[in-house]
Design a protein around this motif. Sequence first.
Motif, PDB file in Angstrom:
ATOM      1  N   TYR A   4     -53.628 -28.032 -20.833  1.00 21.75           N
ATOM      2  CA  TYR A   4     -53.354 -29.406 -20.407  1.00 21.75           C
ATOM      3  C   TYR A   4     -53.182 -30.299 -21.632  1.00 21.75           C
ATOM      4  N   ASP A   5     -54.126 -30.207 -22.578  1.00 22.66           N
ATOM      5  CA  ASP A   5     -54.058 -31.042 -23.772  1.00 22.66           C
ATOM      6  C   ASP A   5     -52.829 -30.714 -24.618  1.00 22.66           C
ATOM      7  N   THR A   6     -52.446 -29.445 -24.642  1.00 19.83           N
ATOM      8  CA  THR A   6     -51.240 -29.052 -25.373  1.00 19.83           C
ATOM      9  C   THR A   6     -49.996 -29.686 -24.753  1.00 19.83           C
ATOM     10  N   VAL A   7     -49.957 -29.710 -23.418  1.00 17.25           N
ATOM     11  CA  VAL A   7     -48.829 -30.351 -22.726  1.00 17.25           C
ATOM     12  C   VAL A   7     -48.767 -31.833 -23.089  1.00 17.25           C
ATOM     13  N   ALA A  50     -51.315 -33.724 -13.016  1.00 15.02           N
ATOM     14  CA  ALA A  50     -50.315 -34.731 -13.366  1.00 15.02           C
ATOM     15  C   ALA A  50     -49.300 -34.243 -14.389  1.00 15.02           C
ATOM     16  N   THR A  51     -49.642 -33.227 -15.188  1.00 16.11           N
ATOM     17  CA  THR A  51     -48.682 -32.745 -16.184  1.00 16.11           C
ATOM     18  C   THR A  51     -47.467 -32.083 -15.535  1.00 16.11           C
ATOM     19  N   SER A  52     -47.549 -31.779 -14.241  1.00 19.71           N
ATOM     20  CA  SER A  52     -46.407 -31.165 -13.548  1.00 19.71           C
ATOM     21  C   SER A  52     -45.207 -32.102 -13.492  1.00 19.71           C
ATOM     22  N   TRP A  53     -45.416 -33.388 -13.785  1.00 20.06           N
ATOM     23  CA  TRP A  53     -44.329 -34.368 -13.741  1.00 20.06           C
ATOM     24  C   TRP A  53     -43.661 -34.546 -15.102  1.00 20.06           C
ATOM     25  N   ILE A  54     -43.959 -33.697 -16.081  1.00 21.19           N
ATOM     26  CA  ILE A  54     -43.485 -33.900 -17.452  1.00 21.19           C
ATOM     27  C   ILE A  54     -41.963 -34.012 -17.539  1.00 21.19           C
ATOM     28  N   ALA A  55     -41.241 -33.236 -16.745  1.00 24.79           N
ATOM     29  CA  ALA A  55     -39.774 -33.266 -16.836  1.00 24.79           C
ATOM     30  C   ALA A  55     -39.179 -34.527 -16.206  1.00 24.79           C
ATOM     31  N   ASP A 178     -42.846 -21.671 -19.540  1.00 23.39           N
ATOM     32  CA  ASP A 178     -44.160 -22.207 -19.903  1.00 23.39           C
ATOM     33  C   ASP A 178     -44.851 -22.816 -18.694  1.00 23.39           C
ATOM     34  N   ALA A 179     -44.068 -23.462 -17.831  1.00 22.39           N
ATOM     35  CA  ALA A 179     -44.638 -24.039 -16.610  1.00 22.39           C
ATOM     36  C   ALA A 179     -45.144 -22.936 -15.688  1.00 22.39           C
ATOM     37  N   MET A 180     -44.389 -21.848 -15.577  1.00 23.95           N
ATOM     38  CA  MET A 180     -44.820 -20.739 -14.740  1.00 23.95           C
ATOM     39  C   MET A 180     -46.099 -20.103 -15.289  1.00 23.95           C
ATOM     40  N   ASN A 184     -49.600 -19.735 -13.313  1.00 24.85           N
ATOM     41  CA  ASN A 184     -50.315 -18.461 -13.185  1.00 24.85           C
ATOM     42  C   ASN A 184     -51.740 -18.580 -13.712  1.00 24.85           C
ATOM     43  N   LEU A 185     -51.905 -19.310 -14.826  1.00 26.07           N
ATOM     44  CA  LEU A 185     -53.232 -19.515 -15.402  1.00 26.07           C
ATOM     45  C   LEU A 185     -54.140 -20.248 -14.414  1.00 26.07           C
ATOM     46  N   ILE A 186     -53.596 -21.296 -13.804  1.00 23.72           N
ATOM     47  CA  ILE A 186     -54.377 -22.066 -12.838  1.00 23.72           C
ATOM     48  C   ILE A 186     -54.784 -21.198 -11.655  1.00 23.72           C
TER      49      ILE A 186
END
Length: 265
Positions: A4-7, A50-55, A178-180, A184-186
Amino acid sequence: MEVYDTVLKNWPVEYQTITMPTRHGDTFVITGGDESKHALVLLHGSSSNATSWIADFPEYSCHFRVYAIDIPGDPGKSAPNRLPWNSLGYAEWLLDTLNGLKIEKAMLLGLSQGGWTALRFATNYPERVCKLVLLTPGGIVPTKKSFLLKSIFYLLQGKRGVEKLNRYVAGSNPIHPDAMKFMNLIMTHFKARIDREYLFTDDELKRLSMPILLIGGTNDVIRSNEAIVRRLETLVPQLQSSILPGKGHVLINMTQNILPFLTAD
């Protein structure tokens, strides 16, 4: 949290983060855009953050003051509290968040369970919502039994099954590798909610007085967007809907479909 912090370190535009106290625990917010412009609140789907909205965030922040919010109980930086679906907890939580951010009226954009959260708030506080965008929202029609059965089957297969499940949900929608990996990590380390979600009553949905845009895909494996449109059309006369051929459940890169609605007078 390290991912998350990396994103966040690689966020494509200027942003700030806020931790807002509410009656249901602290809430983490990523915000950006001109503070003088209308507020647009982004609500992510289940087992996401919330990072899912990055794009999408950069384009939206050109037009609005954007607030991407971690919903409590999901794998983000907000409180781990999981509020009962059949209570008003999530409406109370969002009310406290908006009040804390000093947002009197906002546009809400919610994906899947985030759409459910937006509906829970909008049906109880319609005067606080000027426009509502729902991307394959929960709470209108039941989840497909076929999806529930396949989810159980895949999750019993461990890490490889998690990867299969995420690809199944994404369908043909292109997702950045990277999103996938993050998805998968989550799903590998996070316990998703499996309790049955609340379905809104007709009387509740009739309270929706604001302009509404619904977008869904014909290949959604979780719920039927055609059935969602059929139900809402009888209850919400101001509904605008768009069912996209070949699209699955993970509706990303939708700014060009959504901005004309949000920016219209």
